[in-house]
Design a protein around this motif. Structure first.
Motif, PDB file in Angstrom:
ATOM      1  N   HIS A  13     -45.902  34.896  33.644  1.00  0.00           N
ATOM      2  CA  HIS A  13     -46.024  36.363  33.659  1.00  0.00           C
ATOM      3  C   HIS A  13     -47.256  36.800  34.439  1.00  0.00           C
ATOM      4  O   HIS A  13     -47.221  37.787  35.160  1.00  0.00           O
ATOM      5  N   HIS A  48     -37.713  33.244  37.442  1.00  0.00           N
ATOM      6  CA  HIS A  48     -38.204  33.436  36.075  1.00  0.00           C
ATOM      7  C   HIS A  48     -37.069  33.907  35.152  1.00  0.00           C
ATOM      8  O   HIS A  48     -36.881  33.370  34.056  1.00  0.00           O
ATOM      9  N   GLU A  52     -35.257  32.122  31.918  1.00  0.00           N
ATOM     10  CA  GLU A  52     -35.087  32.785  30.621  1.00  0.00           C
ATOM     11  C   GLU A  52     -33.611  32.859  30.219  1.00  0.00           C
ATOM     12  O   GLU A  52     -33.240  32.496  29.106  1.00  0.00           O
ATOM     13  N   GLU A 113     -42.478  39.454  25.086  1.00  0.00           N
ATOM     14  CA  GLU A 113     -42.160  38.025  25.140  1.00  0.00           C
ATOM     15  C   GLU A 113     -43.370  37.178  24.739  1.00  0.00           C
ATOM     16  O   GLU A 113     -43.231  36.224  23.968  1.00  0.00           O
TER      17      GLU A 113
HETATM   18 FE   LIG Z   1     -40.549  36.644  30.987  1.00  0.00          FE
END
Ligand SMILES: [Fe+2]
Ligand SMILES: [Fe+2]
Length: 142
Positions: A13, A48, A52, A113
């Motif tokens: 992130h 990313h 996920e 998250e």
């Molecule tokens: Fe994420």
């Protein structure tokens, strides 16, 4: 230090945010450079989301019945991708796009998250599931 999903994703992130900031710094310079920087950010974010959605949510979904968290996170992903397509459209037309909304949504999403979802997964998933996630994420991050 023990490898956890939280730690890995928090690092991701931070990196994604840096890439968007790199783009922001260029925004008023030239469009070719801006498009390039935005492409780099988007490629990282696509990978990313792939980690996920196809790895983490997938494995978590199969081990838990309640998946409202995932439904909400997926909705965020969709909203984020919509804002990204808007930005790309502006760049295509050589207009200076504002990424304020995108930054806000990305930050709020990453906060959820980092603070709630991934710490919960680290606690709930088995060692085997966690290792599988970390291994596959590693393959994609490269
Ligand atoms: Fe994420
Ligand atoms: Fe996400």
């Amino acid at each position: 230090m023990e490898a956890t999903i939280s730690r890995l994703m928090m690092k991701e992130h931070r990196r994604i945010n840096e890439m968007l900031e790199d783009f922001e710094k260029l925004e008023v310079a030239d469009y070719k450079q801006s498009k390039n920087a935005f492409d780099i950010f988007k490629w990282k974010l696509d990978k990313h989301f792939f980690i996920e959605e196809k790895v983490i949510f997938h494995i978590y979904n199969s081990s838990s019945e309640e998946n409202f968290d995932i439904i909400n996170l997926l909705k965020d992903h969709k909203d984020i991708l919509w804002l990204i397509s808007k930005t790309e459209e502006s760049l295509k037309n050589n207009l200076k796009p504002s990424v304020i909304e995108l930054k806000k949504l990305l930050a709020a999403h990453a906060r959820t998250e980092d603070a709630i979802f991934y710490p919960k997964l680290d606690k709930e998933l088995s060692d085997e599931e966690r290792s599988m996630i970390l291994e596959r994420a590693d393959e994609i991050i490269g």
